[in-house]
Scaffold this motif. Sequence first.
Motif, PDB file in Angstrom:
ATOM      1  N   THR A  89      33.836  76.000  24.206  1.00  0.00           N
ATOM      2  CA  THR A  89      34.410  75.406  25.405  1.00  0.00           C
ATOM      3  C   THR A  89      33.312  74.694  26.186  1.00  0.00           C
ATOM      4  O   THR A  89      32.118  74.844  25.893  1.00  0.00           O
ATOM      5  N   THR A 287      38.130  80.788  17.009  1.00  0.00           N
ATOM      6  CA  THR A 287      39.422  80.189  17.309  1.00  0.00           C
ATOM      7  C   THR A 287      40.527  81.202  17.006  1.00  0.00           C
ATOM      8  O   THR A 287      40.306  82.221  16.352  1.00  0.00           O
ATOM      9  N   TYR A 294      42.032  77.067  23.681  1.00  0.00           N
ATOM     10  CA  TYR A 294      40.718  76.534  24.046  1.00  0.00           C
ATOM     11  C   TYR A 294      40.638  75.000  23.979  1.00  0.00           C
ATOM     12  O   TYR A 294      39.667  74.435  24.488  1.00  0.00           O
ATOM     13  N   GLU A 297      40.011  73.313  27.151  1.00  0.00           N
ATOM     14  CA  GLU A 297      38.763  73.683  27.825  1.00  0.00           C
ATOM     15  C   GLU A 297      37.545  73.007  27.218  1.00  0.00           C
ATOM     16  O   GLU A 297      36.411  73.383  27.509  1.00  0.00           O
TER      17      GLU A 297
END
Length: 299
Positions: A89, A287, A294, A297
Amino acid sequence: MTADSERTPEVTTPAATTAAPTPAAGPAAYAELAAIGPYGVHPGHALITMVEPHPGHEYAYNRWYEDDHYIAGAMAMPWIFAGRRWVATRELQLLRRPEKSAVAQPVTAGCYLSTYWITAGRYDEHMKWTVGINKRLNRDGRVYRDRTHVFTAFQEHLATVYRDGAAGPRDFHALDHPYAGLVLEVIDTDGPERRDALLEWLCARHLPRRLAGSPAAMVTLFRPTPLPGDRMPYVRQVEGVDTRLTLLWFLQWDPRDGWTGQFAGLEEEVAKAGLGRVELLAPFLPTVPGTDRYVSELR
């Protein structure tokens, strides 16, 4: 400090293997492959690939990789026996060091990382298949163009250093075990002899000290191998074949928890040894397969 963390760190190195003979072509070859050549459980090589989707293509890239390429372009291939995807991220990207990196320019580039284990002794066979299948995927329009390979290389496994000695998961479990994070470290040296000395120092002194009492259960160490001349044109030739080491730190905690304490002064410690320089230290989260978690982000 737990009882486990007080155990003597263990270092393992790959066992010697022999190349398998080339079987006959055609479907009958599949029966031959099951009966000949190495088929151990240890990772002899890895594919480590850090990729940056182009701005505006984050969701489409993630869906292509999750829904197609992770399987058709990796896990369905012979001799890949484990794989895992990781994501950085924006918060994690901003933790990366050093600011001026020989690996990623800017150092925040490369928000997705994929890691795969390849059976020891089967690298040549796998490379033949991967070149062929990627040419086919490209021809069939199943290669996503709006991405940049920041750091992509097949790597030879050199050693694994364990925090807890013989206890806990082994390196061949690492991509299946639910680790909470991973740190990619890349160290450059001035030549092959210096790299050999660096590897010895890392395994015997530096990593055992760093692992003791830490959230990192193991560190796997690799050296990059050159890509074949008939590789896909969008993947550049590997750098640092004679001078670089790649380390993967497998973390039991979120890398944001204790990042400063665990990895503080690491670059300085490597530099002080006079054997190399850290060119990338980058934390990632795993992940969640089949989701877009995510993706929002990343920027």
